[in-house]
Design a protein around this motif. Structure first.
Motif, mmCIF file in Angstrom:
data_model
loop_
_atom_site.group_PDB
_atom_site.id
_atom_site.type_symbol
_atom_site.label_atom_id
_atom_site.label_comp_id
_atom_site.label_asym_id
_atom_site.label_seq_id
_atom_site.Cartn_x
_atom_site.Cartn_y
_atom_site.Cartn_z
ATOM 1 N N GLU A 98 0.837 -1.198 0.000
ATOM 2 C CA GLU A 98 0.000 0.000 0.000
ATOM 3 C C GLU A 98 0.873 1.249 0.000
ATOM 4 O O GLU A 98 1.987 1.227 0.516
ATOM 5 N N PRO A 99 0.327 2.359 -0.556
ATOM 6 C CA PRO A 99 1.023 3.630 -0.374
ATOM 7 C C PRO A 99 1.161 3.914 1.119
ATOM 8 O O PRO A 99 0.313 3.472 1.912
ATOM 9 N N GLN A 101 0.586 6.332 3.038
ATOM 10 C CA GLN A 101 -0.530 6.986 3.739
ATOM 11 C C GLN A 101 -1.700 6.036 4.005
ATOM 12 O O GLN A 101 -2.584 6.350 4.798
ATOM 13 N N GLU A 102 -1.656 4.873 3.362
ATOM 14 C CA GLU A 102 -2.711 3.869 3.610
ATOM 15 C C GLU A 102 -2.144 2.631 4.296
ATOM 16 O O GLU A 102 -2.821 1.606 4.423
ATOM 17 N N GLY A 103 -0.881 2.689 4.699
ATOM 18 C CA GLY A 103 -0.190 1.516 5.240
ATOM 19 C C GLY A 103 -0.834 0.977 6.508
ATOM 20 O O GLY A 103 -1.410 1.722 7.299
ATOM 21 N N LEU A 104 -0.729 -0.340 6.679
ATOM 22 C CA LEU A 104 -1.271 -0.980 7.874
ATOM 23 C C LEU A 104 -0.166 -1.068 8.927
ATOM 24 O O LEU A 104 0.917 -1.616 8.665
ATOM 25 N N GLY A 152 4.823 1.702 -3.271
ATOM 26 C CA GLY A 152 4.246 0.792 -2.277
ATOM 27 C C GLY A 152 5.293 0.035 -1.477
ATOM 28 O O GLY A 152 4.963 -0.680 -0.533
#
Ligand code: NDP
Ligand code: 8X3
Length: 257
Positions: A98-99, A101-104, A152
């Motif tokens: 994920e980018p 800013q959307e990382g888990l 990513g």
């Protein structure tokens, strides 16, 4: 047999590059300390190596993220397994693409704890023995992701940049001791890696390796074997190994129908 009477500890020996490395070092006569979390896999590999090469193996099922366990297991090695000659820091993984800013957050923790802190814990436990004997080789498995950053890749790439820095730091800190530090950076290798990255989505994982011929674990294992069989005055400090169809993290000559 170039590794007769040598003891090699391989982390992440239950799959992929680690498993292939165990086979290549065993074929040259090394005794192996095999570590990973999946105990059964280690047992199967040890039986296979005994059968094919007559290899003696010592199994340490462990999670490299648990520092106290790593320290205790190395400290408690039986006397005839204590004098490790070769440490292959291979255990590692990626999670997600994920980018940032959307990382888990859980993915980040797992990658940092395994790829950076796990490698440090293992090295901290094993290195004093190598230094006391003024001999030994540490092989750190980095990645092209330690030299480039791709979309990513953010945190995984950060962990592999850290591996590169740790390899360089180790080489500086052990300089003159007889201990040698090798950094090997593979490109795309077909292993369980992509399946782990995509949390078991095998269809997505398969696509990573389609349309070209990726490296196999054995290709990297051969590089490890080369590095650990150089004469004592030689260190393969830094090695980048790609499939022939790869030119960078993002440039891969894929022929897709
Ligand atoms: P695999 O998923 O096939 O193997 C990873 C190995 O690491 C397994 O044996 C796994 O064992 C072990 N491992 C993972 N987490 C832990 C943990 N917490 N504690 C102990 N062992 C652990 O992947 P690869 O063989 O491809 O990966 C090996 C190394 O190569 C990694 O460091 C990876 O980053 C690096 N690499 C891989 C590339 C690729 O394209 N495949 C390219 C460049 C570098 P278990 O699950 O049993 O614990
Ligand atoms: C593994 C190779 O390109 O998926 O380190 O980062 S890549």
């Amino acid at each position: 047999m170039r590794l007769n009477n040598k003891i090699a500890l391989i982390s992440g020996a239950s799959a992929g590059i680690g498993r292939a490395t165990a086979r290549s070092l065993a074929a040259e006569g090394a005794r192996l300390i095999l570590t990973a979390r999946r105990r059964e896999r280690l047992g199967e590999l040890a039986a296979e190596l005994k059968n094919e090469f007559g290899t003696d193996s010592f199994l340490i099922p462990l999670d490299v993220r648990v520092q106290s366990d790593v320290e205790q297991q190395i400290k408690n090695l039986p006397a005839d397994w204590r004098n490790i000659d070769i440490l292959v820091n291979n255990a590692g993984l990626s999670r997600g693409l994920e980018p940032l800013q959307e990382g888990l957050i859980d993915n980040w923790e797992e990658m940092i704890d395994t790829n950076v802190k796990g490698l440090l814990y293992m090295s901290r436990a094993v290195m004093p023995g190598l230094l006391a004997r003024n001999d030994g080789i540490i092989v750190n498995i980095g990645s092209i992701a330690g030299r480039e950053v791709y979309p990513g890749g953010n945190v995984y790439c950060a962990t592999k940049h850290a591996v590169k820095a740790i390899s360089d730091g180790m080489r500086i800190d052990t300089n003159g001791s007889g201990v040698r530090v090798v950094n090997i950076d593979p490109g795309l290798v077909e292993t369980e890696f992509a399946g782990v990255r995509f949390h078991g989505d095998q269809e997505r994982a398969r696509k990573v390796y389609e349309g070209y011929t990726p490296l196999r674990g054995e290709d990297v294992a051969e590089a490890v074997l080369f590095a650990v069989t150089r004469p004592k005055h030689v260190v393969i400090a830094d090695l980048l190994i790609f499939p022939a169809d790869q030119a960078s993290s993002t440039i891969v000559n894929k022929t897709l129908s």
